[in-house]
Structures are given as C-alpha cells and as structure tokens.
Design a protein around this motif. Sequence first.
Motif, mmCIF file in Angstrom:
data_model
loop_
_atom_site.group_PDB
_atom_site.id
_atom_site.type_symbol
_atom_site.label_atom_id
_atom_site.label_comp_id
_atom_site.label_asym_id
_atom_site.label_seq_id
_atom_site.Cartn_x
_atom_site.Cartn_y
_atom_site.Cartn_z
ATOM 1 N N ASP A 181 5.428 20.105 -3.636
ATOM 2 C CA ASP A 181 4.273 20.074 -4.522
ATOM 3 C C ASP A 181 3.360 18.892 -4.191
ATOM 4 N N LEU A 182 3.941 17.731 -3.946
ATOM 5 C CA LEU A 182 3.138 16.567 -3.572
ATOM 6 C C LEU A 182 2.383 16.818 -2.264
ATOM 7 N N LEU A 183 3.078 17.343 -1.286
ATOM 8 C CA LEU A 183 2.445 17.626 0.001
ATOM 9 C C LEU A 183 1.344 18.679 -0.146
ATOM 10 N N SER A 184 1.643 19.729 -0.859
ATOM 11 C CA SER A 184 0.693 20.812 -1.046
ATOM 12 C C SER A 184 -0.554 20.346 -1.791
ATOM 13 N N GLU A 185 -0.349 19.552 -2.808
ATOM 14 C CA GLU A 185 -1.474 19.061 -3.602
ATOM 15 C C GLU A 185 -2.456 18.287 -2.725
ATOM 16 N N ARG A 186 -1.925 17.457 -1.844
ATOM 17 C CA ARG A 186 -2.782 16.646 -0.968
ATOM 18 C C ARG A 186 -3.469 17.476 0.107
ATOM 19 N N THR A 187 -2.739 18.410 0.689
ATOM 20 C CA THR A 187 -3.282 19.136 1.837
ATOM 21 C C THR A 187 -4.124 20.339 1.449
ATOM 22 N N SER A 188 -3.856 20.950 0.307
ATOM 23 C CA SER A 188 -4.606 22.162 -0.063
ATOM 24 C C SER A 188 -6.066 21.853 -0.345
ATOM 25 N N ALA A 189 -6.348 20.700 -0.917
ATOM 26 C CA ALA A 189 -7.739 20.336 -1.196
ATOM 27 C C ALA A 189 -8.520 20.245 0.113
ATOM 28 N N ARG A 190 -7.909 19.689 1.135
ATOM 29 C CA ARG A 190 -8.548 19.579 2.445
ATOM 30 C C ARG A 190 -8.726 20.968 3.071
ATOM 31 N N ALA A 191 -7.724 21.823 2.917
ATOM 32 C CA ALA A 191 -7.779 23.161 3.516
ATOM 33 C C ALA A 191 -8.862 24.019 2.880
ATOM 34 N N ARG A 192 -9.157 23.799 1.606
ATOM 35 C CA ARG A 192 -10.178 24.598 0.920
ATOM 36 C C ARG A 192 -11.562 24.376 1.509
ATOM 37 N N THR A 193 -11.785 23.234 2.128
ATOM 38 C CA THR A 193 -13.114 22.904 2.646
ATOM 39 C C THR A 193 -13.273 23.221 4.135
ATOM 40 N N LYS A 194 -12.217 23.729 4.769
ATOM 41 C CA LYS A 194 -12.296 24.048 6.198
ATOM 42 C C LYS A 194 -13.266 25.193 6.444
ATOM 43 N N PRO A 195 -14.105 25.053 7.468
ATOM 44 C CA PRO A 195 -14.979 26.175 7.815
ATOM 45 C C PRO A 195 -14.145 27.376 8.251
ATOM 46 N N GLY A 196 -14.616 28.575 7.917
ATOM 47 C CA GLY A 196 -13.887 29.781 8.286
ATOM 48 C C GLY A 196 -12.868 30.190 7.250
ATOM 49 N N GLY A 197 -12.630 29.336 6.289
ATOM 50 C CA GLY A 197 -11.725 29.675 5.203
ATOM 51 C C GLY A 197 -10.267 29.557 5.563
ATOM 52 N N SER A 198 -9.464 29.635 4.573
ATOM 53 C CA SER A 198 -8.014 29.605 4.707
ATOM 54 C C SER A 198 -7.442 30.305 3.493
ATOM 55 N N ALA A 199 -6.147 30.470 3.485
ATOM 56 C CA ALA A 199 -5.510 31.079 2.312
ATOM 57 C C ALA A 199 -5.849 30.277 1.059
ATOM 58 N N TYR A 200 -6.001 28.972 1.206
ATOM 59 C CA TYR A 200 -6.294 28.116 0.057
ATOM 60 C C TYR A 200 -7.702 28.326 -0.493
ATOM 61 N N SER A 201 -8.595 28.880 0.312
ATOM 62 C CA SER A 201 -9.948 29.120 -0.190
ATOM 63 C C SER A 201 -10.039 30.435 -0.960
ATOM 64 N N VAL A 202 -9.004 31.274 -0.865
ATOM 65 C CA VAL A 202 -9.022 32.590 -1.500
ATOM 66 C C VAL A 202 -7.999 32.701 -2.627
ATOM 67 N N LEU A 203 -6.917 31.944 -2.519
ATOM 68 C CA LEU A 203 -5.777 32.103 -3.422
ATOM 69 C C LEU A 203 -5.517 30.861 -4.254
ATOM 70 N N PRO A 204 -4.846 31.036 -5.397
ATOM 71 C CA PRO A 204 -4.335 29.874 -6.117
ATOM 72 C C PRO A 204 -3.363 29.112 -5.201
ATOM 73 N N ARG A 205 -3.264 27.817 -5.415
ATOM 74 C CA ARG A 205 -2.488 26.958 -4.517
ATOM 75 C C ARG A 205 -1.066 27.444 -4.307
ATOM 76 N N LEU A 206 -0.353 27.799 -5.357
ATOM 77 C CA LEU A 206 1.042 28.214 -5.223
ATOM 78 C C LEU A 206 1.177 29.483 -4.378
ATOM 79 N N HIS A 207 0.255 30.401 -4.556
ATOM 80 C CA HIS A 207 0.260 31.629 -3.747
ATOM 81 C C HIS A 207 -0.024 31.295 -2.277
ATOM 82 N N ALA A 208 -1.000 30.431 -2.051
ATOM 83 C CA ALA A 208 -1.323 30.027 -0.678
ATOM 84 C C ALA A 208 -0.144 29.287 -0.048
#
Length: 101
Positions: A27-54
């Motif tokens: 959870d700690l790792l995901s919390e830190r990295t998912s915010a960064r992944a949401r802003t990546k160009p081209g999208g990621s699972a984190y830009s489409v899904l709730p964090r736990l699902h991603a």
Amino acid sequence: MQNVFGDLAVKWESTLRSPSPAALAWDLLSERTSARARTKPGGSAYSVLPRLHADAVVLRYRLGIGREEIAELLGLDALEVNGMLRFATRKVSEAWHMRQA
C-alpha cells in the motif's frame, strides 16, 4: 522508492504486528507510485482504474503474480481479486475503444 522504505522503517513495529505486513508495504509503495503513473503520457491502468484495481492489474499482468498471492499482498481474498481483475479488464478495454474512436 527511497521514501517508501523510510516510511516503512518508521512504521516497522506496527507493520510487523499487523494482520498483513505485505499488504501494508504494498500500500505504501502503491500510494507513492500510482500518483506518478496517473500523469504519464499515453495513460496507464492507474489513469483508468481505482488504485487497488490498477494494483491488481500490475501485479497480475506486468509481474505475473498469481491471484492467491495478489490477494495476500493486497490484504484481500482471492474472490475479490478475481472480481477486480474482471472489472479492470472491462474498464481498460472500454477506455482503449474510446481512444480509438
């Protein structure tokens, strides 16, 4: 990543006493990295899904971890993980089709 280890070190004793230390660490790792992944160009699972699902998608399809182990890492049961992966597959497919239109 260094910040995650620092946070984990501060909470180490309580983490070890928790029902699922792996889930807290993830959870700690995901919390830190998912915010960064949401802003990546081209999208990621984190830009489409709730964090736990991603998280479940990353663990299953990027890292090749089995559903039982994912459940343990996320502090869930395997049925919840199965449902999350089905939901995620549907949502990612919908998002991809919308981008193609």
